[in-house]
Design a protein around this motif. Structure first.
Motif, short mmCIF file in Angstrom:
data_model
loop_
_atom_site.label_atom_id
_atom_site.label_comp_id
_atom_site.label_asym_id
_atom_site.label_seq_id
_atom_site.Cartn_x
_atom_site.Cartn_y
_atom_site.Cartn_z
N ALA A 102 0.88 -1.17 0.15
CA ALA A 102 -0.09 0.31 0.05
C ALA A 102 1.02 1.27 0.08
O ALA A 102 0.50 2.29 -0.83
CB ALA A 102 -1.00 0.09 1.26
N HIS A 103 2.09 0.97 0.88
CA HIS A 103 2.87 2.27 0.59
C HIS A 103 3.55 2.32 -0.74
O HIS A 103 3.57 3.76 -1.09
CB HIS A 103 3.90 2.13 1.94
CG HIS A 103 4.94 3.12 1.73
ND1 HIS A 103 4.81 4.37 2.37
CD2 HIS A 103 6.27 3.24 1.71
CE1 HIS A 103 5.50 5.21 2.21
NE2 HIS A 103 6.75 4.38 1.75
N ALA A 104 4.02 1.62 -1.12
CA ALA A 104 4.52 1.40 -2.47
C ALA A 104 3.68 2.20 -3.47
O ALA A 104 3.89 2.74 -4.18
CB ALA A 104 4.90 0.03 -2.82
N ALA A 105 2.40 1.76 -3.31
CA ALA A 105 1.44 2.14 -4.54
C ALA A 105 1.08 3.54 -4.35
O ALA A 105 1.00 4.27 -5.30
CB ALA A 105 0.02 1.29 -4.29
N GLU A 106 0.79 3.98 -3.31
CA GLU A 106 0.84 5.27 -2.62
C GLU A 106 2.04 6.36 -3.21
O GLU A 106 1.81 7.46 -3.91
CB GLU A 106 0.65 5.74 -1.19
CG GLU A 106 0.17 7.01 -0.97
CD GLU A 106 1.17 7.95 -0.76
OE1 GLU A 106 0.98 9.08 -0.94
OE2 GLU A 106 2.34 7.40 -0.32
N CYS A 107 3.12 5.72 -3.09
CA CYS A 107 4.42 6.35 -3.27
C CYS A 107 4.54 6.58 -5.11
O CYS A 107 5.05 7.50 -5.36
CB CYS A 107 5.53 5.86 -2.77
SG CYS A 107 7.20 7.10 -2.81
N ALA A 108 4.25 5.46 -5.65
CA ALA A 108 4.28 5.29 -6.91
C ALA A 108 3.29 6.43 -7.73
O ALA A 108 3.88 6.96 -8.87
CB ALA A 108 3.95 3.93 -7.39
N ASP A 109 2.28 6.40 -7.18
CA ASP A 109 1.26 7.43 -7.68
C ASP A 109 1.89 8.86 -7.54
O ASP A 109 1.73 9.69 -8.46
CB ASP A 109 -0.09 7.65 -7.01
CG ASP A 109 -1.19 6.67 -7.58
OD1 ASP A 109 -1.07 6.65 -8.93
OD2 ASP A 109 -1.92 6.36 -6.62
#
Ligand code: GUN
Ligand code: ZN
Length: 432
Positions: free
Chosen positions: A111-118
């Protein structure tokens, strides 16, 4: 989809000015028109020539007063380092241990990776960067998240999970076996999907066991069209460390070479402290290097010699290396590149800067047949530069006498504010 035409000044590089000379290196249409059909450039030229050829009813988007250029290409950036950019006081090895690895440990959480990728991809677009070669962390889910978000935006992104199985903390480490498997899984899932590509990504020689490096070399043999992306000769203490780990190697580059990681698909970040014979071997292998002035200055790593790389005919791209780099802006990166070249006794002309930021980067990543210029048939990744983005830029632009000066001033005074629109494959993805 029907065609759309864009009215503006149009500028793009068509060759390397260091090789063909400035006059033969670019096209400039002061009152220009770009035509895009189904995500592909079909024409770029003078408006008076192109406008009469448009089919009846072709929509015309008017960016008069601004300049359209190809999307910028960042040849080396770390998406998991967004939250520790601008961390104080350390050079490379202490900076990695103090700030970087603790931050990267958070990417075990998808979830952290996804938020940061956005956030990361939107920040690229805000800065006019449409293609990038990107490091993930050791966690497979970091690269997975980035690919998924880039796919959604239809961006031409090349990325990889970092291989790092020794000399780094447990929570950012993989194993030779898991790194191999995860890389192969990611290649199967993402490489060639939409506009995405994979890069096998050994963190740097000190963080990869011999077994991991050997396996990385094997992946490259098994998938000849993936890239290889790593760090090389950035910092003096790092180079001493590598020398201690590999006493029988001729030099740092030789370590990668021994494991089959020096090929024409290799992109080496930094190369600040290279001997002439190392540049010579890079040239023989037709490998690419990348120039990261904001990072090399910020970490006190040293001054890259663009002239030396040119002398040996090595392909060079430009990049930010965020979070050691201090800006996502390629315009700001051109600014710092100019100063680094000045300190080396060279004058980096603005055509060369724009070349490095567009077509040079595309050449470094083997994608000049797709992006990096606005030639017909290329994918329509482009941006609109606003000459009046700030009061100072607007005022200074009024006294620019020619294109040379306009480009130079843009590269000195411009930043994300000068990017008014970013288009990906003909679709507007950012508007300031
Ligand atoms: N060398 C190994 N890892 C890194 C990194 O994350 N940033 C930079 N600048 N150099 C490195
Ligand atoms: Zn880096």
């Amino acid at each position: 989809m029907t065609a759309t035409a864009y009215k503006a000044a149009i500028f793009h590089m068509t060759d390397d000015p260091s090789i063909v000379g400035v006059a033969n290196s670019h096209e400039y249409f002061k009152e220009g028109m770009l035509v895009v059909d189904n995500g592909i450039v079909t024409a770029a030229g003078h408006c008076v020539d192109i406008e009469p050829t448009l089919a009846n009813g072709t929509p015309i988007v008017d960016h008069t007063g601004s300049m359209i250029v190809p999307g910028f290409i960042d040849t080396h950036i770390h998406f998991p380092q967004v939250d520790m950019i601008a961390s104080f006081g350390e050079q490379l090895l202490d900076w990695l241990n103090t700030y970087t690895f603790p931050e990267e440990a958070k990417f075990a959480d998808p979830a952290h990776a996804a938020e940061c990728a956005d956030f990361f991809l939107d920040e690229l677009l805000r800065n006019g960067t449409t293609t990038a070669l990107v490091y993930g962390t050791a966690h497979k889910q970091s690269a997975d998240a980035l690919f998924a978000k880039a796919f959604k935006r239809d961006m031409r992104i090349v990325a990889g999970k970092a291989l790092m199985d020794r000399n780094v903390p447990e929570n950012v480490r993989d194993t030779a076996e898991s790194g191999d498997k995860d890389s192969r899984d990611l290649i199967a899932k993402w490489h060639g999907k939409g506009r995405l590509g994979y890069a096998v990504t050994p963190r740097f020689a000190p963080a990869c066991s011999d077994e991991q490096m050997t396996r990385a070399g094997q992946i490259l043999k098994d998938f000849p069209d993936v890239l290889m992306h790593t760090h090389l000769s950035e910092n003096v203490s790092e180079i001493d460390w590598v020398q201690g780990l590999y006493p029988n190697s001729k030099d740092y580059l030789d370590v990668y070479d021994q494991f089959g990681l020096l090929t024409d698909r290799s992109v080496f970040a930094h190369c600040v402290h290279m001997e002439g014979h190392e540049f010579q071997r890079l040239a023989e292998a037709n490998a690419a290097v990348a120039f990261y002035p904001t990072s090399n200055l910020f970490l006190g790593s040293g001054l890259f010699s663009l002239k030396e790389a040119e002398k040996y005919g090595v392909r060079v791209g430009l990049g930010t290396d965020v979070g050691a780099g201090t800006s996502f802006s390629i315009l700001q990166t051109m600014n710092e590149a100019y100063k680094v070249c000045h300190l080396k006794g060279d004058k980096l002309n603005p055509y060369k800067s724009f070349y490095l930021a567009t077509l040079g980067g595309a050449n470094a990543l083997h994608m000049a047949d797709k992006v990096g210029s606005l030639k017909a048939g290329n994918e329509a990744d482009f941006l609109v530069l606003d000459f009046a983005a700030t009061p100072l830029l607007k005022r200074r632009m009024k006294s620019c006498k020619n294109l040379d000066e306009t480009l130079f001033v843009l590269s000195m005074l411009g930043d994300d504010r000068a990017i008014s629109h970013t288009y990906i494959a003909g679709h507007l993805q950012h508007k300031r």
